[in-house]
Scaffold this motif. Sequence first.
Motif, PDB file in Angstrom:
ATOM      1  N   ALA A  74      29.565  10.079 -18.659  1.00  0.00           N
ATOM      2  CA  ALA A  74      28.276  10.209 -17.974  1.00  0.00           C
ATOM      3  C   ALA A  74      28.421  10.285 -16.466  1.00  0.00           C
ATOM      4  N   LEU A  75      27.445  10.935 -15.857  1.00  0.00           N
ATOM      5  CA  LEU A  75      27.277  10.901 -14.410  1.00  0.00           C
ATOM      6  C   LEU A  75      26.210   9.856 -14.122  1.00  0.00           C
ATOM      7  N   HIS A  76      26.312   9.231 -12.975  1.00  0.00           N
ATOM      8  CA  HIS A  76      25.313   8.223 -12.597  1.00  0.00           C
ATOM      9  C   HIS A  76      24.310   8.854 -11.646  1.00  0.00           C
ATOM     10  N   LEU A  77      23.074   8.962 -12.099  1.00  0.00           N
ATOM     11  CA  LEU A  77      22.005   9.502 -11.275  1.00  0.00           C
ATOM     12  C   LEU A  77      20.724   8.730 -11.589  1.00  0.00           C
ATOM     13  N   PRO A  78      20.484   7.633 -10.861  1.00  0.00           N
ATOM     14  CA  PRO A  78      19.266   6.851 -11.107  1.00  0.00           C
ATOM     15  C   PRO A  78      18.009   7.712 -10.976  1.00  0.00           C
ATOM     16  N   THR A  79      17.035   7.420 -11.791  1.00  0.00           N
ATOM     17  CA  THR A  79      15.797   8.202 -11.837  1.00  0.00           C
ATOM     18  C   THR A  79      15.194   8.395 -10.447  1.00  0.00           C
ATOM     19  N   ALA A  80      15.172   7.355  -9.633  1.00  0.00           N
ATOM     20  CA  ALA A  80      14.562   7.444  -8.304  1.00  0.00           C
ATOM     21  C   ALA A  80      15.273   8.456  -7.402  1.00  0.00           C
ATOM     22  N   LEU A  81      16.540   8.756  -7.679  1.00  0.00           N
ATOM     23  CA  LEU A  81      17.305   9.681  -6.836  1.00  0.00           C
ATOM     24  C   LEU A  81      17.291  11.125  -7.345  1.00  0.00           C
ATOM     25  N   ILE A  82      16.713  11.358  -8.497  1.00  0.00           N
ATOM     26  CA  ILE A  82      16.700  12.708  -9.064  1.00  0.00           C
ATOM     27  C   ILE A  82      16.084  13.734  -8.122  1.00  0.00           C
TER      28      ILE A  82
END
Length: 164
Positions: A74-82
């Motif tokens: 997986a890649l880490h991409l928190p929802t707030a940073l999308i």
Amino acid sequence: MTTTGIRVNPVLRTPPAPPAAAAAYFSASLAFHADVSDVASALADARATGTDPGFVVIDTRSTASWDQGHVPEALHLPTALIPEQAERILDKSVPVVTYCWGPGCNGATRAALALAELGFQVKEMLGGFEYWAREGFAYETWEGPGQRAADPLTAPVDAEDCGC
């Protein structure tokens, strides 16, 4: 005057949809959702053959949650940073599979919506990280790799897959 009514159980109080409507609904559901086991199988096949699985997995949780455990590829991409980062780090021609904690969390749904609004093809991984771990798939933490025994309530103990 006595009224006699037919008692209908709670399951059939609302009748099932006609077969064509049910087929359309379930077909659409599969276009929006991916099963944990299917994601794990596709990633394992790609790893074993040295090929690309054809999708990217996105962990949409916080850094603390990511550190606690995540899907290895997986890649880490928190929802707030999308909104500010997705178009920079993802390719719109590659489908995205989002996940969050588990079935009690709608973070992956919010992330999938944000990605779809930006023009990405997206599916949500049903069960999230909880079911990834409960089904016995390997994961990574800030301390290194981890893996739990498969929970017999979520995955077959002595079989390759559940047969569904």
